[in-house]
Design an enzyme around this catalytic site. Structure first.
Site, mmCIF file in Angstrom:
data_model
loop_
_atom_site.group_PDB
_atom_site.id
_atom_site.type_symbol
_atom_site.label_atom_id
_atom_site.label_comp_id
_atom_site.label_asym_id
_atom_site.label_seq_id
_atom_site.Cartn_x
_atom_site.Cartn_y
_atom_site.Cartn_z
ATOM 1 N N GLU A 276 81.458 -24.599 81.664
ATOM 2 C CA GLU A 276 80.821 -24.794 82.967
ATOM 3 C C GLU A 276 81.826 -24.652 84.098
ATOM 4 O OE1 GLU A 276 78.422 -24.723 85.417
ATOM 5 O OE2 GLU A 276 77.265 -25.826 83.925
ATOM 6 N N ASP A 280 81.614 -21.911 87.095
ATOM 7 C CA ASP A 280 81.510 -22.324 88.496
ATOM 8 C C ASP A 280 82.593 -21.677 89.348
ATOM 9 O OD1 ASP A 280 79.487 -23.897 87.578
ATOM 10 O OD2 ASP A 280 80.534 -25.798 87.828
ATOM 11 N N SER A 525 73.298 -23.498 86.859
ATOM 12 C CA SER A 525 74.744 -23.515 87.063
ATOM 13 C C SER A 525 75.277 -22.159 87.468
ATOM 14 C CB SER A 525 75.455 -23.958 85.776
ATOM 15 O OG SER A 525 75.292 -25.327 85.570
#
Length: 630
Positions: A276, A280, A525
């Site tokens: 993640e 990002d 996300s």
């Protein structure tokens, strides 16, 4: 080449694309979040860390001030406060914090640290139990151990007159990342520009959503972004991502770098949040390679670490925009899910920090969740009832009105090999039904779930002022999302029962050269940091001085109302600020609800970046891997 069927401990969506031969390296981590929670009674000598924070004062005056700070007609418009000024006016009473320190120390607890918001505390489980009158359990999940009390904490009598937020002792489950692996059967080859549904590189998204052509004036220079996430990234992956798109060869500039700040000790490389974090950072920099991006690494996604991360961000006041690609069930904080004890004060604790950040001009952005309109299991899941199912609900922190919630769906672009052209064609947002699974690791499967961007009506937060400008379907409560972008579909875990024809993903570098490669990732996300990159370009246009936006929703809804009044999807081309009327279904409501100008999948719509953010004076980003779109 492909790495096939890696072990269960690895990044194992079956097979995934790599850019070079795998080298000897530890197995790569997984983004799976439904691992079993192991619960046992805490031993008396167990060391427990928690926080005791105090709420803001004069919140009615603060809300009025925030309205003026975001009103273009007010003399105070964008006259942001400094942290010291904010705390002097609205922060907790320092005398109350001293009283808390004294009372807890007198009971045998250690004050680890203190600040203007409260204190971090440490003590044995026996001492904590005696102080708050509640026995503790130890919960271990995903290599993280936390402590929880399954009954209301009793505030010590000497502190009875002080309102307190005790953080880190509740049974509310940890947050989870909103990135998932794409079904390996759907993954493309390394050169993936052979499909109208991707997978997409960051350059494909920039062309599709009409970003401005790359230049020193349109790369986010001067804007600082914080990515709050558990764990760390592999240092070579950002460069690998930009090298794939020939950024340096085209621009003559080195690939952008990333700064890392550790809060509460930070996380680890190849931890459960590392995929993640990688996604990002790469999505933000893909849209704004000139921005100063900092990974604010926390050890886990507990409420305690998340609040500490936000506290560092607002108190340091270094960052203009903050991305949070994690979420949790909003209903899990309510009394119905906790044997009658209300833990929504934990949401208020975060809300206080968001309000402080907004008053300082900081913009908070969060992914809206990946469970469609069905973020939470029914109370039967926690009460031991029969046949638990997923129910209409939303994700937090996206549901907080001081946060911009980003949802979205599946992008479809032009596809005419061997051209890399990724011109926008359309979007859709039909969810993918999921097989039953155990969302919080309680040993019980929940049915009726679906994959798709989260959205719906908050059960905690009232309707904010800016949502008066849209038909959100609720006159009393905050609704989400606020905006949408590419999300994708068809995850490996939870397993989907069927996949839509438009399901797509984006490419993310993870562990390149050490056993990993380029992964097909899906989730809100993807959309949240992508939108943060676009916001960074907007802030760059506002100048090198006071360029902060504060709560971006004021601007986003005003823009949406302008397009709606001009005809919505029939508005003149110059006012087509959002792509709207994207067909879909979120498991609760169709795309047309509550209106074609606002729904619970895309919010106001997906942005035409140049039009929405007043950058049409620049040419558009063209075909990927060219001078306008490196």
């Amino acid at each position: 080449m492909r790495l096939s069927m890696l072990s269960a401990a690895c990044l194992c969506a079956g097979s995934f694309v790599v850019s070079q031969s795998a080298l000897s390296a530890p197995a790569l981590a997984t983004t799976q979040t439904d691992t079993k929670a192991i619960v046992a009674a805490a031993s008396p000598q167990d060391v427990v860390d928690f926080g005791v924070y105090l709420p803001l004062r004069h919140t009615d005056k603060l809300e009025a001030l925030l309205a003026r700070l975001h009103d273009p007609n007010s003399p105070q418009y964008h006259q942001w406060l400094r942290p010291a000024d904010f705390l002097a006016q609205f922060g907790p009473n320092p005398a109350d914090i001293e009283a808390v320190k004294s009372a807890l120390a007198a009971r045998g607890l250690t004050i680890v640290s203190s600040n203007a918001h409260g204190v971090r505390v440490r003590g044995s489980a026996a001492t904590v139990t005696q102080t708050f009158g509640a026995p503790l359990e130890k919960v271990t999940q995903q290599s993280h151990t936390r402590f929880q009390a399954h009954q209301a904490l009793q505030i010590p009598g000497e502190l009875a007159g002080i309102e307190l937020y005790v953080v880190g002792l509740s049974p509310v489950p940890d947050h989870h990342v909103n990135a998932h692996m794409r079904d390996n059967a759907q993954l493309p080859s390394t050169d993936n520009r052979y499909s109208a549904t991707g997978s997409y590189w960051f350059t494909d998204l920039k062309q599709a959503y009409d970003y401005p052509a790359w230049s020193a004036a349109t790369d986010g220079t001067g804007v600082s972004v914080a990515v709050l996430m558990a764990d760390l990234i592999f240092p070579g992956d950002v460069k690998a991502m930009f090298d794939h798109e020939n950024f340096t060869a085209i621009t003559g500039k080195a690939a952008p770098g990333v700064t890392t700040v550790l809060v509460d000790g930070g996380g680890v490389q190849n931890g459960y949040g590392s995929v993640e974090a990688s996604l990002d950072v790469q999505q933000v920099l893909g849209g704004a390679p000139g921005a100063n991006v900092t990974l604010v690494s926390i050890p886990n996604l507990s409420n305690l670490s998340i609040i500490d991360g936000y506290q560092y961000i607002v108190d340091s006041n270094k960052y203009d925009i903050v991305n949070s690609s994690f979420g949790g069930c909003e209903l899990s904080y309510t009394a119905a899910y906790n044997s009658g004890t209300d833990y929504t004060y934990l949401l208020r604790a975060k809300h206080d920090l968001f309000l402080q950040g907004n008053a300082q001009g900081i913009t908070f952005v969060a992914s809206s969740g990946d469970s469609s309109g069905l973020e939470c299991p029914s109370t039967a899941y926690v009460d031991g009832g029969a046949a638990p199912v997923f129910v209409p609900s939303v994700s937090t922190p996206a549901a907080d009105p001081a946060v911009t919630a980003v949802g979205g769906g599946n992008l479809v672009t032009a596809s005419a090999p061997p051209s890399l052209n990724s011109k926008y064609v359309r979007e859709s947002a039909y969810n993918d039904p999921e097989a039953p699974y155990d969302p919080w690791g309680r040993g019980v499967n929940v049915s009726g779930g679906a994959w798709g961007a989260g959205g719906g009506v908050s059960a905690v937060f009232s309707r904010p002022l800016y949502q008066i400008l849209a038909n959100t379907g609720s006159s009393n409560w905050r609704t989400v999302p606020d905006v949408g972008m590419q999300v994708g579909g068809c995850p490996v875990s939870p397993a989907t029962l069927s996949c839509g024809t438009d399901d797509s993903s984006v490419m993310t570098a993870y562990g390149v050269g050490i056993g990993g490669g380029f992964l097909g990732i899906i989730g809100t996300s993807v959309a949240s940091p992508e939108f943060v990159g676009a916001l960074a370009l907007f802030e760059q246009q506002l100048g090198s001085g006071n360029h902060r936006l504060g709560n971006a929703n004021y601007y986003l809804y005003l823009s949406g109302a302008l397009q709606t009044q001009a005809g919505g999807i029939q508005a003149p081309a110059a006012l087509q600020l959002y792509h709207r009327n994207n067909p879909g279904y979120d498991g609760v409501a169709p795309d047309s609800f509550p209106s074609y100008n606002y729904n619970y999948v895309y919010g106001n719509g997906s942005p035409d970046v140049r039009k929405l953010f007043h950058m049409t004076q620049y040419p558009a980003a063209g075909v990927p891997q060219t001078a306008t779109n490196p």
